[in-house]
Design a protein around this motif. Sequence first.
Motif, PDB file in Angstrom:
ATOM      1  N   ALA A   1       0.851  -1.186   0.000  1.00 51.89           N
ATOM      2  CA  ALA A   1       0.000   0.000   0.000  1.00 51.89           C
ATOM      3  C   ALA A   1       0.889   1.239   0.000  1.00 51.89           C
ATOM      4  O   ALA A   1       1.972   1.243   0.597  1.00 51.89           O
ATOM      5  N   LEU A   2       0.436   2.266  -0.691  1.00 56.19           N
ATOM      6  CA  LEU A   2       1.240   3.488  -0.807  1.00 56.19           C
ATOM      7  C   LEU A   2       0.799   4.501   0.250  1.00 56.19           C
ATOM      8  O   LEU A   2      -0.386   4.822   0.377  1.00 56.19           O
ATOM      9  N   VAL A   3       1.773   5.036   0.997  1.00 56.96           N
ATOM     10  CA  VAL A   3       1.503   6.056   2.014  1.00 56.96           C
ATOM     11  C   VAL A   3       1.704   7.438   1.386  1.00 56.96           C
ATOM     12  O   VAL A   3       2.805   7.759   0.920  1.00 56.96           O
ATOM     13  N   ILE A   4       0.628   8.243   1.382  1.00 60.05           N
ATOM     14  CA  ILE A   4       0.711   9.601   0.866  1.00 60.05           C
ATOM     15  C   ILE A   4       1.430  10.470   1.894  1.00 60.05           C
ATOM     16  O   ILE A   4       1.068  10.464   3.076  1.00 60.05           O
ATOM     17  N   PRO A   5       2.444  11.223   1.515  1.00 59.97           N
ATOM     18  CA  PRO A   5       3.210  12.016   2.484  1.00 59.97           C
ATOM     19  C   PRO A   5       2.367  13.080   3.180  1.00 59.97           C
ATOM     20  O   PRO A   5       1.326  13.517   2.679  1.00 59.97           O
ATOM     21  N   SER A   6       2.843  13.505   4.337  1.00 64.29           N
ATOM     22  CA  SER A   6       2.190  14.571   5.093  1.00 64.29           C
ATOM     23  C   SER A   6       2.396  15.917   4.404  1.00 64.29           C
ATOM     24  O   SER A   6       3.435  16.157   3.756  1.00 64.29           O
TER      25      SER A   6
ATOM     26  N   VAL B   1      -3.031   5.073   1.285  1.00 66.71           N
ATOM     27  CA  VAL B   1      -3.320   5.398   2.677  1.00 66.71           C
ATOM     28  C   VAL B   1      -2.854   6.820   2.970  1.00 66.71           C
ATOM     29  O   VAL B   1      -1.658   7.121   2.797  1.00 66.71           O
ATOM     30  N   PRO B   2      -3.741   7.715   3.396  1.00 66.78           N
ATOM     31  CA  PRO B   2      -3.298   9.055   3.803  1.00 66.78           C
ATOM     32  C   PRO B   2      -2.342   8.960   4.990  1.00 66.78           C
ATOM     33  O   PRO B   2      -2.411   8.021   5.797  1.00 66.78           O
ATOM     34  N   PHE B   3      -1.456   9.920   5.108  1.00 69.27           N
ATOM     35  CA  PHE B   3      -0.444   9.899   6.162  1.00 69.27           C
ATOM     36  C   PHE B   3      -1.069   9.816   7.551  1.00 69.27           C
ATOM     37  O   PHE B   3      -0.583   9.082   8.425  1.00 69.27           O
ATOM     38  N   GLU B   4      -2.149  10.537   7.777  1.00 71.31           N
ATOM     39  CA  GLU B   4      -2.789  10.557   9.093  1.00 71.31           C
ATOM     40  C   GLU B   4      -3.310   9.168   9.466  1.00 71.31           C
ATOM     41  O   GLU B   4      -3.160   8.730  10.624  1.00 71.31           O
ATOM     42  N   ASP B   5      -3.905   8.455   8.507  1.00 72.16           N
ATOM     43  CA  ASP B   5      -4.403   7.096   8.785  1.00 72.16           C
ATOM     44  C   ASP B   5      -3.236   6.152   9.050  1.00 72.16           C
ATOM     45  O   ASP B   5      -3.334   5.261   9.910  1.00 72.16           O
ATOM     46  N   PHE B   6      -2.149   6.330   8.326  1.00 72.23           N
ATOM     47  CA  PHE B   6      -0.967   5.490   8.531  1.00 72.23           C
ATOM     48  C   PHE B   6      -0.407   5.682   9.935  1.00 72.23           C
ATOM     49  O   PHE B   6      -0.046   4.703  10.616  1.00 72.23           O
ATOM     50  N   MET B   7      -0.343   6.927  10.415  1.00 73.80           N
ATOM     51  CA  MET B   7       0.207   7.197  11.744  1.00 73.80           C
ATOM     52  C   MET B   7      -0.717   6.677  12.847  1.00 73.80           C
ATOM     53  O   MET B   7      -0.240   6.233  13.905  1.00 73.80           O
TER      54      MET B   7
END
Length: 541
Positions: free
Chosen positions: A224-229, A255-261
Amino acid sequence: MDRDSSDEDDDRRNLTYQNDTTRSGFNVEGLEPQMRRRSKLTFHKGYLFALVLPLLIVFIYFSTDIRSLFTSDISSFKFNTVSGQIRESQLQALHLLNQQQSSLLSIWNHTLVNSNNITTVQFDDIKATLLTQITLNKHIQQILLSPYKAGDTLQNGTALDPSSAGYSFHRCRKVDQKFSERRTIEWKPRRNKFLFAICLSGQMSNHLICLEKHMFFAAILNRALVIPSSRFDYQYNRVLDIAHINDCIGKKVVVPFEDFMKLKKNHAHIDKFICYFSTPQPCYMDEEHLKKLKSLGISTGKLEAAWKNEDVKNPSRKTVKDVEEKFGSDDDVIAIGDVYFADVDRDWMLQPGGPIAHKCKTLIEPSKLILLTAERFIQTFLGSNFIALHFRRHGFLKFCNAKKPSCFYPIPQAADCITRMVERANSPVIYLSTDAAGSETGLLQSMIMLNGKTIPLVKRPPRNSAEKWDALLYRHGLEGDSQVEAMLDKTICAMASVFIGASGSTFTEDILRLRKDWGTASICDEYLCQGENPNFISGEE
């Protein structure tokens, strides 16, 4: 201060009689003696004049034809005027015939060399060029006939309308992108396996291309690709529809950065940080960017180089197998930076619709607010048939002057190229996306004319509360965001009937990707002043 009444009397007297110093009034008694004295003198002069005048008339009558005296001058003037108009028309016609001869010779040479290998697209373009020459021939006829009355009927008739003469066909038809023949890869992320996107080189357009390549890499590596903050990179959710990507794939692949964190409980570690390029600087990372990652709760290991001496100025061609071998890993989180210049299976990557299997026209596209705003602007100012021109003037100066020969064109030459495209595309208006100064765009506007009519160049106007086309951006606080403005420009250009792009511009690359994916790409699309090959952009060479 009041004036004396005597002064007013003097003023009136001077005003009334200043041009008459011989008489103080109409005095009949005083006038009668004068008339008697003058009558004797005037009688003798009048008698003499009455005797001489008939003799003078008779002499002139027999010696000169009065009618010819006047009519000859008038006819000579008329003849000289018509003669000058004919001469001017002939010179204009000769100039146009010379241009027509050059164009026809070019067509002849092209067909002679490639007579055994002419594609359907090339044949259509030859027909379009011949139609242009037929129209030009009619224009030459109109110029030659303009000094005569017959020219009026030609000008007001349908002789110059190609469709009325049976010449009509779609000159700038859409390109068949053959979506059914796409080569695709399934994107199936493994559980809890992530690719952290690192895009740092260039501006927003570069980052979007980098992000698209990261999606390809994530699909190859099943992550899955994490979109940077937005605190580390651009705020992508303001210009892109992130949810659209997941909907098109049918699973959560982005995955948006906030969801990843949240998933990592606000602390994440990049297990392997691999740089695609080693020169001039690994991953474009410096101490400042590393500090930003740490402030976001991201820790990293040591940066590694995938290949030694891989230079962004001269990238070597790689395959999907190369990517799997260098970046394949069982680590939970890996980062690859920066892949903007990466050249991996170019034909696969650049095909319409992209390399990843999905159910939509395109994976990366503008947000819904930008799409709707673009549609409203087009409906208000342009209509369905318009040319989009990305006139990246300052970019031309920087990019083109480094080339030999330079592709930085003077305004008159650019205007000539644009006018030829307007004639070919038969579009009444041009949308102008530019960074040029008003002095340059003003001159450009004054020189783009076809058949005596100015072709308007339309730019997006400043914010006006009376206008409603941009109300969605205003309500959602997106008005004035430079990245939103740039994406809006790209979207409008991508919806045009014909697109003229700037050479060497990633802005143009983004537009071309959208046009291919949306099916709006035309066989007339071209780089400015590089239209010798009309299929250069469309991909139908």
